[in-house]
Scaffold this motif. Structure first.
Motif, short mmCIF file in Angstrom:
data_model
loop_
_atom_site.label_atom_id
_atom_site.label_comp_id
_atom_site.label_asym_id
_atom_site.label_seq_id
_atom_site.Cartn_x
_atom_site.Cartn_y
_atom_site.Cartn_z
N THR A 284 4.90 10.87 -4.42
CA THR A 284 5.94 12.12 -4.10
C THR A 284 7.17 12.11 -3.98
OG1 THR A 284 5.04 11.11 -1.58
CG2 THR A 284 3.47 12.36 -2.16
N ILE A 285 7.70 10.39 -3.86
CA ILE A 285 9.23 10.54 -4.22
C ILE A 285 9.64 11.70 -4.33
CG2 ILE A 285 11.49 9.46 -4.26
CD1 ILE A 285 9.82 7.11 -4.06
N ALA A 286 9.43 12.16 -6.05
CA ALA A 286 9.35 13.15 -6.91
C ALA A 286 7.89 13.52 -7.54
CB ALA A 286 10.84 12.97 -7.69
N GLY A 287 7.56 14.54 -7.00
CA GLY A 287 5.52 14.89 -7.92
C GLY A 287 5.59 14.61 -9.02
N ARG B 17 -2.13 1.93 -10.06
CA ARG B 17 -1.69 0.43 -8.35
C ARG B 17 -1.17 -0.49 -8.67
NH1 ARG B 17 -2.47 5.13 -6.91
NH2 ARG B 17 -3.83 5.95 -5.65
N ARG C 270 -1.77 10.94 -9.90
CA ARG C 270 -1.80 10.23 -8.82
C ARG C 270 -3.26 9.18 -8.71
NH1 ARG C 270 1.23 14.17 -5.31
NH2 ARG C 270 2.58 14.52 -6.70
N GLY C 271 -2.90 8.41 -8.18
CA GLY C 271 -3.96 7.52 -8.53
C GLY C 271 -3.85 6.16 -9.44
N PHE D 108 -1.60 15.49 -12.26
CA PHE D 108 -0.09 14.56 -11.95
C PHE D 108 0.09 13.47 -12.39
CE2 PHE D 108 -0.24 19.20 -10.10
CZ PHE D 108 1.61 19.46 -10.87
N PRO E 117 0.79 5.63 -2.74
CA PRO E 117 0.60 7.46 -2.54
C PRO E 117 2.02 7.84 -2.02
CG PRO E 117 -1.50 6.08 -0.92
CD PRO E 117 -0.28 5.70 -1.82
N LEU E 118 2.76 7.25 -1.29
CA LEU E 118 4.15 8.16 -0.34
C LEU E 118 5.09 7.98 -1.81
CD1 LEU E 118 5.48 8.03 1.62
CD2 LEU E 118 6.10 6.03 1.34
N ARG F 256 1.07 -1.44 0.17
CA ARG F 256 -0.17 0.04 0.09
C ARG F 256 0.95 1.46 0.05
NH1 ARG F 256 -4.49 -1.38 4.46
NH2 ARG F 256 -4.06 0.50 4.99
#
Lengths: 490, 250
Positions: free
Chosen positions: A191-194, A281, A277-278, A275, A187-188, A184
């Motif tokens: 954001t390592i490099a957004g 998965r 995100r999501g 960006f 999400p993290l 899981r």
């Protein structure tokens, strides 16, 4: 295992493990034979340090080589013969405390752990003599950008040397990855490099899918690749917009800027975030493409393909642009190869490395994407390379959408992780190769998670490229490399 | 010849600015969630367990937008379809607790404009942005505010290079230990009256990096933000509307 990115998995027992001297000899021999370093990292294993090196042979096969060393004895440095290793050896020393004998410059990469408080005390190189001066910039810069510190050592207006100090963005990503449930982490990881979320998310998903034997359908691979190429187009547009603004070509700044809005809003239509995100998965994607949306996406791609050439022509013909970018921030092919540069910065210096060319299956195999190579190695070359890559990606996107318009594949469940495995994944993000490496222990628990953003390898390229240039050209050089601070600092 | 090319670009560009930023809704954006008022399945705690940032509390269900990263994991696991993310970008608040979304309430909490700050900054506001561990998502969205689409400058709001010229400090990122001194220096250099804006889940609560090894949030504990802009990253419209509400503009 079939996938659109480079994945290599093996049982840790099968990794050749040498004593420190034999390991060093093995690496030396391989580098001399033309192997390329992909990553090198270590972790504490009781009172010893386990070092893993991942190399790529000239036939593009992946080779792993390991050694267990005693921290106090360590091993003799390799950087002076193979400068591409400088950042790896610095990081290895910083993260594990292992002695790297005779290494010339073990400056911390990111001042993590115990060294955090010592950041202000670290001595920069000094320059002395007549007509020399130093300029200190940062960590806070005169724009809405991330922090980093630059120390210019100048002879008059010319930069003699630039020392870059990073680490201000260090959050503790790698440790946090081990503190959370391994399936899981998306999400993290995003954001390592957004600004390169898709590439990092894909690398993460691939390592996980590899150690849990999860095979994906080609439609899912295509959807992921579409997200990755949209990210490439959007960030190249952002970079060109910034570059145009920096040289005072305002029509380029505004037009590339609004075209980027179209690109990121297309990503938002597919996954809900500008960006990405999501979007990805483990086991699949969370992107939808119903028929009405497909038409909208096609419309946006057509708009980009229609309007981009108009501004490109204007940008490339502009004397202001040419005058400011040509012959500025040159990195020769030899320098780029020696420093081990990757991604677009390497390709703009004539080095033909692009993981999308090397995959044996998946979306980029079904529909190959032509690799752009430019030999100039200057800011002008890096700008033209980005234009060429956008053109290639947009054409590719239009075609692949026609081939795979249906992404309605249910996400696959990630089962238990196989024990004692190492999984390595490499994704060609817009900056270059994003690498994730995951190792499981005896019960399938994650014992190590290594993250590597291309910026980690390319920052030194910027430092070398500005040598001999006017200090006033630094912003252009910096923007042309467009490296990530948080991607380096983790 | 060159001017002809420039004209072609101008023609292709058209008019790009969003005329009414107050009413714009980005289609497809995963924004402000709303919670249905129907009952949960008995003993179901799936949404809370799926949340990566502990943004969700139960009995009754609430979502803290100061922690939420809009990953959609809660929606995917909820058997009652109680949580719905809408394209609404209105997620600014002057009070931390106003970022908490409650059951059955579909409208965002109204922000009460600050009378004193509105009088001083209502017609001109200069912002100094400092990233302290931001992933470049928030930074890119804040940069986008100055582009031809959002054109923040139309309200007299601008980014400035020096904290000495600034009225407010706009913070992104969870606040790293290695940026602790620099953030404090930038704040000390801003003349009074001044205030802090926390942008994004990281800055507001630490987000995914709360308690991470490289994070030190002492600054925000001593200097509380006057305005919170939620999102991961917040949409440019979220920022614009938060600032306009805060200063009572438009």
């Amino acid at each position: 295992m079939s996938t659109s990115v480079i994945v290599h998995r093996m049982n840790v027992c099968d990794i050749p493990t040498h004593n420190p001297n034999a390991w060093r000899d093995d690496l030396t021999k391989r580098f001399r034979d033309g192997h390329r370093i992909l990553t090198l990292f270590g972790r504490r294993d009781h009172d010893r340090v386990l070092i893993t090196a991942v190399l790529q042979a000239q036939d593009r096969s992946i080779v792993l080589s390991r050694s267990t060393v005693t921290p106090e004895f360590g091993y003799h440095e390799l950087t002076s013969e193979f400068p591409a290793l400088h950042c790896f050896e610095r990081e290895l020393h910083e993260q594990t405390g292992v002695r790297i004998a005779a290494h010339a410059w073990l400056k911390p990469i990111r001042y993590e752990g115990k060294t955090q408080s010592a950041m202000n005390e670290y001595p920069f190189y000094k320059i002395e003599g007549k007509e020399v001066h130093e300029v200190a910039v940062g960590p806070v810069h005169a724009g809405v950008i991330e922090p980093g510190s630059f120390r210019f050592m100048c002879l008059g207006e010319q930069v003699h040397h630039l020392e870059i100090q990073l680490g201000y963005q260090h959050r503790g990503v790698e440790r946090r990855l081990l503190e959370r449930e391994p399936t899981r982490l998306t999400p993290l990881v995003e954001t390592i490099a957004g600004d390169t979320s898709i590439a990092h998310a894909w690398a993460y998903c691939s390592t996980l899918e590899s150690v849990s034997d999860c095979e994906l359908d080609i439609e899912v691979e295509a959807a992921r690749a579409i997200a990755l190429e949209l990210e490439r187009v959007a960030m190249h547009l952002a970079g060109l917009s910034g570059l145009a603004a920096d040289v005072g070509f305002l029509q380029g700044a505004t037009t590339y800027g609004r075209l980027r809005t179209t690109a990121i809003n297309t990503t938002m239509r597919l996954c809900g975030s500008r960006f990405g995100r999501g979007a990805l998965r483990p086991g699949g994607v969370a992107m939808r493409l119903p028929p009405d949306l497909l038409n909208e996406v096609r419309g946006n791609l057509n708009l980009l393909r229609r309007d981009l050439p108009i501004i490109n022509e204007c940008f490339l013909a502009s004397q202001t642009v040419q005058h400011r970018l040509r012959s500025v921030g040159v990195l020769t092919e030899a320098q780029a190869a020696e420093l081990g540069l990757v991604g677009m910065a390497a390709r703009a210096s004539g080095i033909p490395i692009d993981a999308r060319q090397e995959v044996k299956s998946g979306a980029y195999k079904v529909l190959p994407i032509p690799v752009a190579i430019i030999r100039d190695g200057d800011c002008w070359g890096r700008a033209r390379l980005r234009i060429a890559e956008m053109d290639a990606s947009l054409l590719w996107l239009s075609t692949i959408l026609a081939l795979y318009p249906n992404w309605d594949c249910p996400r696959k469940r990630i089962g238990s992780l196989a024990p004692n495995q190492i999984a390595f994944a490499l994704v060609e993000g817009w900056r270059g190769e994003v690498i994730h490496c995951l190792e499981t222990g005896a019960t399938g628990e994650v014992v190590h998670y290594k993250v590597q953003d291309p910026s980690f390898r390319n920052w030194m390229g910027l430092a070398i490229a500005v040598r001999g240039n006017e200090i006033s050209d630094f912003p252009i050089c910096n923007k042309s490399f467009d490296l990530s601070y948080c991607g380096n600092d983790l | 010849m060159t001017s002809f090319k420039a004209l072609r670009v101008r023609l292709s560009q058209g008019t790009q600015y969003i005329t009414d930023l107050r009413k714009a809704v980005p289609s497809g954006f995963r924004g402000r969630p709303i919670l249905g008022s129907g009952p949960c399945a008995s003993d179901c705690e799936a949404c809370r367990d799926a949340c990566p940032t502990e943004a969700i509390r139960l009995y009754p269900v609430t979502i803290d937008l100061g922690r939420c990263v809009f990953c959609n994991a809660c929606v995917e696991v909820c058997p009652e379809k109680k949580i719905v993310f809408t394209p609404d970008t209105m997620m600014g608040a002057a009070e931390r607790e106003h970022l908490v979304v409650r059951e059955g309430i579909t409208e965002p909490a109204r922000m009460k404009p600050s009378q004193s700050l509105s009088k001083i900054f209502g017609r001109s506001l200069k912002l100094r942005q400092v990233s302290a561990g931001g992933c470049n998502g928030c930074e890119l969205e804040l940069n986008a505010l100055a582009n031809v689409n959002f054109d923040l400058q139309r309200f007299g709001i601008e980014w400035v290079a020096s904290p000495r010229h600034a009225d407010a400090l706009v913070l992104t990122g969870p606040l790293t230990r290695n940026m602790r001194d620099a953030v404090r220096l930038a704040w000390d250099a801003i003349p009074e009256p001044r205030f802090v804006v926390a942008v994004g889940a990281c800055a507001i609560s630490g987000g995914l990096y709360e308690g991470a090894s490289g994070v030190d949030r002492d600054f925000l504990e001593s200097v509380g933000p006057s305005l919170y802009v939620a999102g991961c990253p917040p949409h440019p419209l979220t920022f614009v509307n938060a600032i306009l509400d805060f200063l009572g503009i438009g």
